[in-house]
Design a protein around this motif. Sequence first.
Motif, PDB file in Angstrom:
ATOM      1  N   LEU A 160      60.398  -2.923  58.398  1.00  0.00           N
ATOM      2  CA  LEU A 160      61.098  -1.642  58.333  1.00  0.00           C
ATOM      3  C   LEU A 160      62.338  -1.695  57.436  1.00  0.00           C
ATOM      4  O   LEU A 160      62.528  -0.800  56.601  1.00  0.00           O
ATOM      5  CB  LEU A 160      61.468  -1.159  59.739  1.00  0.00           C
ATOM      6  CG  LEU A 160      62.143   0.225  59.803  1.00  0.00           C
ATOM      7  CD1 LEU A 160      61.273   1.290  59.153  1.00  0.00           C
ATOM      8  CD2 LEU A 160      62.464   0.603  61.248  1.00  0.00           C
ATOM      9  N   LEU A 210      62.687   0.722  54.079  1.00  0.00           N
ATOM     10  CA  LEU A 210      63.788   1.662  53.868  1.00  0.00           C
ATOM     11  C   LEU A 210      64.607   1.294  52.636  1.00  0.00           C
ATOM     12  O   LEU A 210      65.042   2.174  51.880  1.00  0.00           O
ATOM     13  CB  LEU A 210      64.679   1.686  55.109  1.00  0.00           C
ATOM     14  CG  LEU A 210      64.033   2.232  56.384  1.00  0.00           C
ATOM     15  CD1 LEU A 210      64.975   2.081  57.570  1.00  0.00           C
ATOM     16  CD2 LEU A 210      63.628   3.689  56.203  1.00  0.00           C
ATOM     17  N   ASN A 211      64.799   0.006  52.437  1.00  0.00           N
ATOM     18  CA  ASN A 211      65.513  -0.424  51.241  1.00  0.00           C
ATOM     19  C   ASN A 211      64.723  -0.089  49.979  1.00  0.00           C
ATOM     20  O   ASN A 211      65.295   0.308  48.949  1.00  0.00           O
ATOM     21  CB  ASN A 211      65.780  -1.923  51.305  1.00  0.00           C
ATOM     22  CG  ASN A 211      66.657  -2.398  50.170  1.00  0.00           C
ATOM     23  OD1 ASN A 211      67.838  -2.069  50.099  1.00  0.00           O
ATOM     24  ND2 ASN A 211      66.084  -3.176  49.266  1.00  0.00           N
ATOM     25  N   SER A 240      65.254   3.417  49.074  1.00  0.00           N
ATOM     26  CA  SER A 240      66.584   3.604  48.481  1.00  0.00           C
ATOM     27  C   SER A 240      66.617   3.212  47.010  1.00  0.00           C
ATOM     28  O   SER A 240      67.453   3.708  46.255  1.00  0.00           O
ATOM     29  CB  SER A 240      67.626   2.789  49.256  1.00  0.00           C
ATOM     30  OG  SER A 240      67.567   1.409  48.923  1.00  0.00           O
ATOM     31  N   ALA A 272      56.930   3.617  49.487  1.00  0.00           N
ATOM     32  CA  ALA A 272      58.286   4.047  49.139  1.00  0.00           C
ATOM     33  C   ALA A 272      58.301   4.788  47.811  1.00  0.00           C
ATOM     34  O   ALA A 272      58.976   5.818  47.654  1.00  0.00           O
ATOM     35  CB  ALA A 272      59.221   2.835  49.079  1.00  0.00           C
ATOM     36  N   PHE A 309      69.436   5.713  53.154  1.00  0.00           N
ATOM     37  CA  PHE A 309      68.310   4.814  53.445  1.00  0.00           C
ATOM     38  C   PHE A 309      68.754   3.350  53.421  1.00  0.00           C
ATOM     39  O   PHE A 309      68.378   2.558  54.294  1.00  0.00           O
ATOM     40  CB  PHE A 309      67.183   5.030  52.433  1.00  0.00           C
ATOM     41  CG  PHE A 309      66.292   6.193  52.753  1.00  0.00           C
ATOM     42  CD1 PHE A 309      65.301   6.085  53.705  1.00  0.00           C
ATOM     43  CD2 PHE A 309      66.440   7.404  52.096  1.00  0.00           C
ATOM     44  CE1 PHE A 309      64.467   7.149  54.008  1.00  0.00           C
ATOM     45  CE2 PHE A 309      65.619   8.481  52.383  1.00  0.00           C
ATOM     46  CZ  PHE A 309      64.630   8.352  53.345  1.00  0.00           C
ATOM     47  N   LYS A 310      69.551   2.992  52.427  1.00  0.00           N
ATOM     48  CA  LYS A 310      69.972   1.585  52.320  1.00  0.00           C
ATOM     49  C   LYS A 310      70.907   1.190  53.449  1.00  0.00           C
ATOM     50  O   LYS A 310      70.842   0.057  53.956  1.00  0.00           O
ATOM     51  CB  LYS A 310      70.635   1.334  50.961  1.00  0.00           C
ATOM     52  CG  LYS A 310      70.868  -0.145  50.659  1.00  0.00           C
ATOM     53  CD  LYS A 310      71.367  -0.358  49.246  1.00  0.00           C
ATOM     54  CE  LYS A 310      70.265  -0.198  48.228  1.00  0.00           C
ATOM     55  NZ  LYS A 310      69.349  -1.387  48.221  1.00  0.00           N
ATOM     56  N   ALA A 348      68.813   0.460  56.478  1.00  0.00           N
ATOM     57  CA  ALA A 348      68.161  -0.842  56.316  1.00  0.00           C
ATOM     58  C   ALA A 348      69.138  -1.976  56.561  1.00  0.00           C
ATOM     59  O   ALA A 348      68.807  -2.977  57.223  1.00  0.00           O
ATOM     60  CB  ALA A 348      67.576  -0.949  54.908  1.00  0.00           C
TER      61      ALA A 348
END
Length: 426
Positions: free
Chosen positions: A232, A236-237, A240, A364, A401-402, A405
Motif C-alpha cells: 500500500l 500510494l507513493n 504521487s 497508479a 498521496f505521498k 504513504a
Amino acid sequence: MKSDSRLRYFAYGLLGLPLAMSALPVYIQAPMYYTSYLGATLAGTGWVLFLARIVDTVQDPWLGQYIDGLHGARLNLWMMLAALLLALAFFGIWLPPEFVRASGVYLLAWLGVMLIAAYTAHSMLNIAYLAWGARLSEDAGGLLGASALRELMGLLGAVAASVIPGFIMMSGAWGRGGFALYSGAFAAALAVSLAALLWLAPRWNKVAAHAGGWRSAVAAMKSNPGFRRLLLPYFLNAVSVAIPATLALFFINDRLQAPDYAGLFLATYFLATAIGLPLWVAAAKRVGVLRAWRVGMLLAILAFGGTVLLGAGDVLLYGVVCVAAGLALGADLALPPVLLANVIGRFESTAAYYGVWTLLAKLALAISGLALPLLARFDYQPGVSGSAALGWVYAAVPCVFKLIALLLLKTAPASDSLAVLPETSS
C-alpha cells in the motif's frame, strides 16, 4: 565490486536506458503531443490513457508467472520478441498515419492500440529484467549496486527522452522525419543494450518454480508479511509520482507559460535524480533502506508542496523545485526494489512478485490518466493559461498521496522485515 563484476553489472544495467527512453514519452509526452499537436481532445486522451493502462495492469501478474518458467534460449527469445514489439509500438506512437490523423476518433483509437502494444512489450521486458536483477546477488551490496546501475542508466535514458522529443516538437520539425530518426535511434539503443544483457551480464539465477504454479505463488505472497506491508505505501507513493509525470508538460506550458524551458526542466529533474542516486544508496547502507526511503519521501513533499503557488514566469523557482524533487526521486527509484528483493524468499517465484509490483505501478499510472478528464471538468483546456485547478491537481494532490504513504511506512517497527538490509559500511 571488482572491475569484472562492475562490467557485468554495467551490462545488466544498460537495458535501463532504452526502457526509460520508451517509458518517459508514453507517460509524459504522449498526452501533450496528442492533445496539443495532433488535436485529440483532453478528456478523450485521458480516458484512453486510463483504459489502456488498466489493460496493461491486469496482464502483469500473468506475465510474471509465465516468465518464471523461462530460462536459457526461451528467455532470450521472449526478450527479443518483446524488444521488437516495443520498437514498433514506439515508432507507431510518434508517427500515426495520415488517415488516422485526419479523424479524432481514429486518432484516439490508434493511440489506444499503440499504448497497449507498448505497455505489453515494456512489461514483457521489464518484469524479466527486474526478476533477473533480484537474483544477481544474495548480498545487500550486490542488490544495491545492481539497482543503482539499472536506475542510473534509466535516468540517462530519461534525460535523452526529456530533451529530444521536446526539441523536435518545439522546433517545428516534429513531422515524420524527426520522429522517424528518433525512433530508429531508440531501436538501435534497445538492440545493443539487450545484446549486452543476454550475452555479457551475470546469468539468470533460476530457482525451482512452485509446484502449485500461480496459486502457490499467490499463497506465498499472501503469507509474506513484509511484502503485504510494503504494497500500500508503494502504491500510494507511485500515484504521487505518476500524477505530476502526466501533467508536467501541461503545467510548464500553461501555468508557468514557459514551453521553451520544458526540455530543460525535465533534463534538470532527471540529472538531479542521477546525482542523488548514489547518495541515497550510500545513505541506505548507513542508516538502512527503509529509513532512507522515508527521508526521501519527506524531501519530495517539502520540495513539491509549494509548487501550487507558482505562476507565469516563475522559471527560476520551478528550476529549484526540479532540482530538489529530482534528488528526492532517486530514493523512490533505487530503494523500493531493494526492499522488495529482500522480502522474497530464496526459492519463491521472483517474477510473480515483480508482476504484482509492476501491476501496482501501472495501476497508479492508470489513475493518473484520470487527472486529464478531471481537469476538463474544471474547464481547463491545453494552451489556455491561468488555470488554478491545474496547479492543485499537479502539485497538491500528489503531496497528499505521498504523505499518507510516508505515514504508513512510519508505522512499521524498526525490526520489521521491511528494514531487511543490515547497516554496512561503505
